[in-house]
Design a protein around this motif. Sequence first.
Motif, short mmCIF file in Angstrom:
data_model
loop_
_atom_site.label_atom_id
_atom_site.label_comp_id
_atom_site.label_asym_id
_atom_site.label_seq_id
_atom_site.Cartn_x
_atom_site.Cartn_y
_atom_site.Cartn_z
N LEU A 1 -0.65 -7.53 3.51
CA LEU A 1 -0.96 -6.52 4.53
C LEU A 1 -2.00 -7.08 5.48
N ILE B 1 -5.47 1.58 1.82
CA ILE B 1 -4.98 0.21 1.91
C ILE B 1 -5.65 -0.45 3.11
N GLU B 2 -5.94 -1.75 2.97
CA GLU B 2 -6.72 -2.45 3.98
C GLU B 2 -6.00 -3.71 4.47
N PRO B 3 -5.67 -3.78 5.74
CA PRO B 3 -5.16 -5.03 6.30
C PRO B 3 -6.28 -6.08 6.31
N GLN C 1 -2.99 -3.51 11.46
CA GLN C 1 -3.20 -2.06 11.39
C GLN C 1 -1.88 -1.30 11.51
N LEU D 1 -5.85 4.72 5.63
CA LEU D 1 -6.08 3.36 6.11
C LEU D 1 -7.55 3.01 5.98
N GLY E 1 -0.11 -1.35 8.22
CA GLY E 1 -0.74 -0.41 7.31
C GLY E 1 -0.43 1.03 7.66
#
Length: 259
Positions: A155, A142-144, A158, A175, A161
């Motif tokens: 999102l 998953i990427e902020p 960091q 992450l 996440g």
Amino acid sequence: MPRFAANLSMMFNEIPFLDRFAAARKAGFEGVEFLFPYDWPAAELRTRLNGEGLTQALFNMPPGDWSQGERGIASLPGRQGEFRESVKKALDYAAALDCRLLHCMAGIVPAEVSLTTATAVYAANLAWAAEHAQPAGVRLVIEPINHRDMPGYFLHTQAQGAAIVEAIGRDRLGLQFDVYHVQITEGDITRRMEQFMPIIAHMQIADVPARNEPGTGEIGWSFVFRRMDALGYQGWVGCEYRPAGETTAGLGWRETFGV
């Protein structure tokens, strides 16, 4: 030394997509990533990878209706059935491309949906997806994403996440640390890199503010790259930037920064 993967959605746009695999290999890349593979048969993409001896480092799960502004559906209530079908489709492509990382986009939460509801939907969807990805040898990431480029994206930090990764489990979720997004949203890049390195599964780079190649903006890349090495990062670093000019002509940053 970082292992760089060319992002074929953003780089080598001077030529048709399927020809970018050969261009990336000729430019010295051993890995590639891209946003979405679904407009092409998986077998055709596999042929291109095999022909150039390239590794598929990462791609994104289906994002919903991209043309209508959707940027993922994992946090959107009422879309759970569609989400599960998208997971299955992405895993089929991952198997065909021998890709071990899939980015699950959270989505832009509608104004009428509460943060509590979106969080609950997101967590449940990620847990379901991870449960199906793990037996296939695939880890979700998953990427902020910063709110300047993507306002309202669920999102965006960091820490947010990281909390989700810990809740789902590090063995199933990682992450995706994008230096460009981190700099815009939070800054303090290498301290955050150090803090979250135990759960970082993939990294991406672009300079700020214009999202061009390293050396065109404000980030101190020599120090950033040295810290990647010093912290023991072993994964791929995706070059998710828009070349300021012709792609190959702009690759001198690798020599400039000794990478």
